[in-house]
Design an enzyme around this catalytic site. Structure first.
Site, short mmCIF file in Angstrom:
data_model
loop_
_atom_site.label_atom_id
_atom_site.label_comp_id
_atom_site.label_asym_id
_atom_site.label_seq_id
_atom_site.Cartn_x
_atom_site.Cartn_y
_atom_site.Cartn_z
N GLU A 42 0.85 -1.19 0.00
CA GLU A 42 0.00 0.00 0.00
C GLU A 42 0.88 1.24 0.00
O GLU A 42 1.54 1.54 0.99
CB GLU A 42 -0.92 0.02 1.22
N ARG A 46 0.58 10.29 1.00
CA ARG A 46 0.97 11.25 2.03
C ARG A 46 2.16 12.10 1.60
O ARG A 46 2.45 13.12 2.22
CB ARG A 46 1.31 10.52 3.34
N THR A 69 -4.39 6.30 1.50
CA THR A 69 -4.71 7.69 1.84
C THR A 69 -5.49 8.37 0.72
O THR A 69 -5.24 9.53 0.38
CB THR A 69 -3.44 8.51 2.20
N LYS A 129 -11.43 -1.37 6.33
CA LYS A 129 -10.26 -1.12 7.17
C LYS A 129 -10.73 -0.51 8.48
O LYS A 129 -11.36 0.55 8.47
CB LYS A 129 -9.29 -0.16 6.46
#
Length: 209
Positions: A42, A46, A69, A129
């Site tokens: 993943e 960011r 994100t 998640k």
């Protein structure tokens, strides 16, 4: 071959949450993780190098690269076009639901409460998640949710360590966990890819207690 989100989650017991500060690190990092048995990666948005890193890592043999994100609708198509085969978001909004459907990018949305789990399921999501996992109640929350919502499968992320991962994996509704401990910044900065591979080997060997 196209994989479902659940198949992707079950490919690896731990999904590393990766933030790339230097794009030159992307390929050797991906190779080191795959060599250690961690194939699902993943790459978060960011940092400004997220999409570039996804594009590079997706060329590494054996790597299954996703984007993390996701917080804005336009990011879905951008990440898909860069080579991401799944997406992860810290939460879920109506705009993100629409973006996921229009882009065709399988989404693992973040939830924190039973109400958010139910809302996500109403929008067609059954793989979620739990984020942030430990502040949200951790193992106790996962076990409590399993009773009324046994059809939901989780990837808890946030506050999980190598020492606690097996306890989370023991939950009936957990397919994998997310963690940043697989990619320590000092090892990446030093180009210590052998250390990354060793950490990945330990993580890939984790099983429920």
């Amino acid at each position: 071959m196209t994989m479902t989100l659940l198949e992707i989650m079950r490919t690896s017991s731990v999904i590393p949450v990766i933030a790339i500060d230097d794009p030159e690190h992307a390929v050797p990092l991906a190779r080191a993780l795959v060599a250690g048995g961690i194939r699902v990666l993943e790459v978060t948005l960011r940092t400004k190098h997220g999409l570039e890193a996804i594009r590079a890592m997706s060329e590494v043999p054996g790597a299954i690269v996703g984007v993390g994100t996701l917080t804005r609708p336009e990011e879905f198509a951008q990440a898909r076009d860069a080579g991401a085969v799944f997406g992860v978001s810290p939460g879920l909004t109506s705009a993100l639901v629409a973006a996921a459907k229009s882009s065709g990018l399988p989404l693992l949305p973040g939830v924190m409460t039973p109400g958010e789990v139910m809302a996500a399921r109403e929008n067609g999501f059954q793989q979620l998640k739990l984020f942030p996992a430990v502040p949200a109640g951790g193992i106790g929350m996962l076990n409590a949710i399993y009773g009324p919502l046994p059809d939901i499968t989780f990837c808890p992320t946030g506050g999980i360590s190598q020492e606690t991962a097996s306890q989370f994996l023991a939950c009936k509704n957990v397919a994998c966990v997310g963690g940043s401990w697989l990619t320590p910044k000092d090892a990446i900065a030093a180009g210590n890819w052998d250390r990354i591979t060793e950490i990945a080997k330990a993580a890939s060997g984790l099983r429920s207690v």
